[in-house]
Design an enzyme around this catalytic site. Structure first.
Site, mmCIF file in Angstrom:
data_model
loop_
_atom_site.group_PDB
_atom_site.id
_atom_site.type_symbol
_atom_site.label_atom_id
_atom_site.label_comp_id
_atom_site.label_asym_id
_atom_site.label_seq_id
_atom_site.Cartn_x
_atom_site.Cartn_y
_atom_site.Cartn_z
ATOM 1 N N GLN A 100 -38.723 -41.115 -42.081
ATOM 2 C CA GLN A 100 -38.337 -42.484 -41.713
ATOM 3 C C GLN A 100 -39.384 -43.099 -40.785
ATOM 4 O OE1 GLN A 100 -34.232 -43.754 -40.529
ATOM 5 N NE2 GLN A 100 -35.065 -43.559 -38.474
ATOM 6 N N MET B 145 -27.569 -46.111 -35.442
ATOM 7 C CA MET B 145 -26.295 -46.276 -36.143
ATOM 8 C C MET B 145 -25.135 -45.863 -35.236
ATOM 9 S SD MET B 145 -26.974 -45.655 -40.128
ATOM 10 C CE MET B 145 -26.812 -43.877 -40.155
ATOM 11 N N GLY B 146 -25.417 -45.723 -33.930
ATOM 12 C CA GLY B 146 -24.341 -45.447 -32.991
ATOM 13 C C GLY B 146 -23.914 -43.993 -32.958
ATOM 14 N N HIS C 43 -30.832 -40.240 -28.975
ATOM 15 C CA HIS C 43 -30.888 -41.700 -28.869
ATOM 16 C C HIS C 43 -31.241 -42.126 -27.440
ATOM 17 C CE1 HIS C 43 -27.706 -41.332 -32.178
ATOM 18 N NE2 HIS C 43 -28.671 -42.001 -32.773
ATOM 19 N N GLU D 115 -38.826 -38.538 -33.982
ATOM 20 C CA GLU D 115 -39.517 -37.693 -34.976
ATOM 21 C C GLU D 115 -38.537 -36.806 -35.740
ATOM 22 O OE1 GLU D 115 -42.604 -35.597 -32.914
ATOM 23 O OE2 GLU D 115 -43.933 -37.359 -32.961
ATOM 24 N N SER E 220 -27.793 -34.672 -33.579
ATOM 25 C CA SER E 220 -27.566 -35.627 -34.665
ATOM 26 C C SER E 220 -26.128 -36.097 -34.591
ATOM 27 C CB SER E 220 -27.815 -34.933 -36.009
ATOM 28 O OG SER E 220 -27.262 -35.707 -37.062
ATOM 29 N N ARG F 105 -24.387 -36.621 -37.012
ATOM 30 C CA ARG F 105 -23.695 -35.899 -38.082
ATOM 31 C C ARG F 105 -23.262 -34.488 -37.653
ATOM 32 N NH1 ARG F 105 -27.234 -39.169 -41.619
ATOM 33 N NH2 ARG F 105 -25.830 -40.340 -42.979
ATOM 34 N N LEU G 276 -23.786 -42.269 -30.159
ATOM 35 C CA LEU G 276 -25.038 -41.921 -29.481
ATOM 36 C C LEU G 276 -25.003 -40.549 -28.841
ATOM 37 C CD1 LEU G 276 -25.711 -45.394 -27.814
ATOM 38 C CD2 LEU G 276 -26.552 -44.539 -30.015
HETATM 39 P P1 AMP Z 1 -29.645 -42.873 -36.144
HETATM 40 O O1 AMP Z 1 -28.576 -43.393 -35.257
HETATM 41 O O2 AMP Z 1 -29.373 -41.537 -36.710
HETATM 42 O O3 AMP Z 1 -30.076 -43.895 -37.171
HETATM 43 O O4 AMP Z 1 -30.914 -42.658 -35.216
HETATM 44 C C1 AMP Z 1 -31.449 -43.714 -34.443
HETATM 45 C C2 AMP Z 1 -32.768 -43.288 -33.865
HETATM 46 O O5 AMP Z 1 -32.597 -42.133 -33.047
HETATM 47 C C3 AMP Z 1 -33.796 -42.899 -34.937
HETATM 48 O O6 AMP Z 1 -35.066 -43.367 -34.549
HETATM 49 C C4 AMP Z 1 -33.722 -41.395 -34.917
HETATM 50 O O7 AMP Z 1 -34.909 -40.775 -35.359
HETATM 51 C C5 AMP Z 1 -33.502 -41.136 -33.447
HETATM 52 N N1 AMP Z 1 -32.937 -39.796 -33.255
HETATM 53 C C6 AMP Z 1 -31.836 -39.279 -33.867
HETATM 54 N N2 AMP Z 1 -31.659 -37.992 -33.499
HETATM 55 C C7 AMP Z 1 -32.659 -37.682 -32.639
HETATM 56 C C8 AMP Z 1 -33.025 -36.512 -31.906
HETATM 57 N N3 AMP Z 1 -32.328 -35.394 -31.991
HETATM 58 N N4 AMP Z 1 -34.122 -36.570 -31.123
HETATM 59 C C9 AMP Z 1 -34.847 -37.698 -31.038
HETATM 60 N N5 AMP Z 1 -34.560 -38.841 -31.693
HETATM 61 C C10 AMP Z 1 -33.474 -38.844 -32.485
#
Ligand code: AMP
Length: 289
Positions: free
Chosen positions: A163, A33-34, A40, A158, A195, A197, A36
């Site tokens: 998810q 969802m960007g 990511h 993970e 994150s 967020r 980054l």
């Molecule tokens: P999102 O942009 O939050 O939808 O995340 C996109 C992908 O990045 C998903 O597969 C998440 O699980 C992965 N992701 C997000 N945060 C982390 C993190 N801290 N470590 C590893 N993978 C992540």
């Protein structure tokens, strides 16, 4: 560090991916969802490596799409952080070839969209309990991105443990022919799981948010010392989060395959936590030793 090609039209993306796959390219996909961060980027670097694993250069693809269908009515869709320009530079640094970033949510979900993917068991409980419809939105957009991109392999973090389970189940149950790879959680130096967020957190909330990873670490230490009672481990972690002033959504210890709660924490059981720091909902998890 070549800039990735930005494609905003899903139909053009699909035609390009299809032609590449038919031409023999190995395709690895990371959906995001960007906004980054290093979490990511670890997925993207792995996508680069896996795309090229066949001995010839493959295609490492990423999507950036804030998927409206996975947000509840009172969630943060309208204020979700965005930075396409910065994201493209980060994709370049990770070796991504093409980025799909539809500008208009209607390009992915036109008004007459009416088909949904529901992964029944894995979507229940945990985040599924407090975010009704969330995993239906996730599974549907990921299924669509798979159809658009025709990847051989797709990488997920993970960090979003449930998810990942939902997507594994979907890909298996619907014979999607995509290898689903789970990647370890990338953390800040002090332990906070990265994150998008985290950008919402005030200084004070950021300090309190550390209690998520601390509570997990403490549970792992307690498990190592012989405490195997899941309820006792969860109660201790919950107390830690309460103390830090977080509002706890859940603290659970589950079997990593079925996500069913366990009474006794075994090696490999996963402890998952979700809590609000102010208005920001954060999640984290750890495999117990
Ligand atoms: P999102 O942009 O939050 O939808 O995340 C996109 C992908 O990045 C998903 O597969 C998440 O699980 C992965 N992701 C997000 N945060 C982390 C993190 N801290 N470590 C590893 N993978 C992540």
């Amino acid at each position: 560090m070549k800039a990735p090609e930005l494609i905003t039209d899903p139909a053009i993306w699909q035609a390009r991916c299809s032609a590449a796959r038919d031409g023999g390219a190995r395709i690895a996909l990371v959906t995001t969802m960007g906004f980054l961060h290093d979490g990511h980027l670890s997925l993207m670097r792995e996508a680069r490596a896996r795309a090229d694993a066949g001995g010839r250069r493959g295609l490492a693809l990423a999507s950036i799409f804030v998927n409206p269908t996975q947000f509840g009515p009172n969630e943060d869709l309208s204020r979700y952080p965005r930075d396409l320009e910065g994201d493209l530079a980060k994709c370049a640094s990770a070796g991504i070839d093409w980025v799909l970033a539809p500008e208009d949510p209607n390009a992915m979900f036109p008004p007459d969209h009416q088909t949904w993917v529901t992964v029944e068991r894995a979507s229940q409980g945990l985040c599924g309990a407090s975010r009704p419809g969330h995993f239906r939105g996730v599974a549907t957009v990921v299924a669509k991105l798979f159809n658009l991109s025709r990847p051989h392999v797709a990488l997920f973090g993970e960090k979003d443990f449930q998810q990942l389970a939902v997507i594994r189940a979907m890909a298996r149950d619907l014979a999607m022919g995509v290898e689903i790879v789970g990647m370890p959680i990338v953390r800040e130096p002090d332990g906070l799981a990265r994150s998008s967020r985290n950008a919402y957190l005030s200084r004070d909330e950021r300090a309190r948010a550390l209690s998520l990873s601390r509570a997990l670490r403490e549970a792992a230490d307690a498990a190592l010392r012989g405490e195997r009672d899941a309820a006792a481990l969860a109660a201790r972690a919950r107390a830690r989060l309460d103390e830090a002033g977080l509002r706890v959504d859940y603290v659970e210890i589950v079997d990593p395959g079925s996500l069913a709660p366990v009474a006794r924490a075994e090696a490999g059981s996963v402890m998952l936590v979700a809590a609000w720091a102010g208005a920001t909902r954060l999640i984290d998890n750890l495999r117990l030793p």
